[in-house]
Design a protein around this motif. Structure first.
Motif, PDB file in Angstrom:
ATOM      1  N   SER A 155      -0.516  25.299 -20.407  1.00  0.00           N
ATOM      2  CA  SER A 155      -1.232  24.632 -19.321  1.00  0.00           C
ATOM      3  C   SER A 155      -0.306  24.218 -18.178  1.00  0.00           C
ATOM      4  O   SER A 155      -0.668  24.343 -17.001  1.00  0.00           O
ATOM      5  N   LEU A 156       0.899  23.735 -18.500  1.00  0.00           N
ATOM      6  CA  LEU A 156       1.806  23.291 -17.439  1.00  0.00           C
ATOM      7  C   LEU A 156       2.358  24.462 -16.629  1.00  0.00           C
ATOM      8  O   LEU A 156       2.705  24.296 -15.461  1.00  0.00           O
ATOM      9  N   THR A 198      -0.652  24.570 -14.179  1.00  0.00           N
ATOM     10  CA  THR A 198      -0.909  23.413 -13.326  1.00  0.00           C
ATOM     11  C   THR A 198       0.308  23.001 -12.509  1.00  0.00           C
ATOM     12  O   THR A 198       0.162  22.472 -11.405  1.00  0.00           O
ATOM     13  N   GLY A 199       1.517  23.213 -13.041  1.00  0.00           N
ATOM     14  CA  GLY A 199       2.716  22.855 -12.277  1.00  0.00           C
ATOM     15  C   GLY A 199       2.779  23.582 -10.946  1.00  0.00           C
ATOM     16  O   GLY A 199       2.792  22.959  -9.875  1.00  0.00           O
ATOM     17  N   VAL A 244       8.535  26.254 -18.787  1.00  0.00           N
ATOM     18  CA  VAL A 244       7.645  25.135 -18.497  1.00  0.00           C
ATOM     19  C   VAL A 244       7.901  24.528 -17.125  1.00  0.00           C
ATOM     20  O   VAL A 244       7.454  25.062 -16.124  1.00  0.00           O
ATOM     21  N   THR A 245       8.632  23.388 -17.052  1.00  0.00           N
ATOM     22  CA  THR A 245       8.746  22.672 -15.774  1.00  0.00           C
ATOM     23  C   THR A 245       9.516  23.456 -14.723  1.00  0.00           C
ATOM     24  O   THR A 245       9.417  23.141 -13.529  1.00  0.00           O
TER      25      THR A 245
END
Length: 320
Positions: free
Chosen positions: A16-17, A20-21, A159-160
């Motif tokens: 999800s990230l 959405t990120g 991820v981030t």
């Protein structure tokens, strides 16, 4: 200014990230500069998808009906290990039509499976770099950066780092001021260039299997300014220097000297980011001894001096 369309590919098991990120960055840039981006999401058949964390996401449309975008973004997640062949078939046919191709995390696995990464330098989540390189030998996999640009192809680590990559896209498209405004709004790093290491020292070396060596690893981490020569560490492990060096390499995958270098670099990096201590004070506290020795280590690892590293990588402060 021409509006750039961005199409984000969705599939069951997506992280999800990873979605959405970049979405928050790009839609934030649209709020800052009206007309900059038109962001759409799409799954194969237009049906909702369930992310790896259990969140259900409803896409805007079906991939089969989507127009060719300026930027095609492919996120990662557990679903990249069990994707339907129709997804890579669509990517193989349609991705080359995009002006810019972007992957986040293990989205690179989908692009590689579609044959879109051959001959390119890329990155992905550090835990999957070896797998990607093994399964796709025509792809040049770099496990270190948080993102890599190779022409119109952009790939990011886990991820981030998708946020870092998206901020870099905004900076290229709209300029530094727009990227800075988005970063401040999201309260994230002002800028982490792609050559910043994507993980700390702990994942960079295995934890030793044998107890004396594990204790030595802990000692190194807790005492970066101590005497960390092979001879001193061997005494702590009750081994001869030669036996210690061989055993440490066999257990951790790296030499004692390299591990010490990584620990000191990590300590110094964190103090630059998290404290207001001066470079001279940090160099003594982390075992470098002198600012010049610390500067050489930072230039080698990050391509920049400690003071410039601090200026770039400390978090942006949101406006009051």
């Amino acid at each position: 200014m021409a509006q750039r369309t961005v199409l984000v590919v969705l599939f069951d098991g997506v992280q999800s990230l990873d979605v959405t990120g970049p979405l928050e960055v790009l839609t934030g840039a649209e709020r800052h500069t009206a007309g900059a981006y038109r962001v759409r999401t799409a799954s194969l058949d237009g049906a909702p998808v369930r992310t790896s964390s259990g969140l259900t996401v409803v896409p805007d449309e079906a991939l089969t009906r989507a127009c060719d975008p300026h930027t095609l973004l492919v996120p990662g997640g557990q679903g990249t290990r069990s994707y339907p062949p129709a997804l890579t078939d669509w990517l193989r046919e349609r991705a080359p039509r995009a002006e810019r191709l972007v992957s986040v995390c293990t989205g690179a696995i989908l692009l590689a499976a579609a044959g879109l990464l051959d001959g390119h330098r890329v990155t992905t989540h550090w835990a999957y770099c070896a797998t990607l390189a093994r399964d796709h030998p025509a792809v040049q996999v770099d496990p270190d950066p948080i993102y890599v640009r190779d022409g119109a192809l952009w790939t990011s680590a886990g991820v981030t780092s998708g946020i870092d990559l998206a901020l870099a896209l905004v900076e290229e498209d709209l300029g530094r001021d727009a990227a800075l405004a988005v970063a401040r709004h999201l309260v994230v790093f002002l800028r982490r260039p792609g050559n910043q290491a994507q993980f700390s020292v702990r994942p960079a070396a295995r934890t030793a299997r044998r107890e004396p060596l594990r204790e030595v690893q802990e000692w190194i981490t807790e005492h970066p300014a101590a005497d960390l020569s092979v001879e001193s560490l061997a005494v702590r492990a009750s081994l001869s220097p030669r036996h210690f060096a061989r055993a440490f390499l066999a257990d951790t995958g790296t030499t004692p000297g390299r591990y010490v270098d990584l620990v000191r670099l990590e300590h110094a990096r964190r103090r630059l980011e998290d404290t207001a201590d001066g470079v001279e004070e940090i160099s003594r506290a982390t075992g470098y001894g002198t600012p010049e020795a610390m500067r050489r280590a930072f230039v080698k690892a990050f391509g920049t001096a400690p003071a410039e590293y601090r200026r770039r990588f400390r978090p942006a402060v949101p406006p009051r």
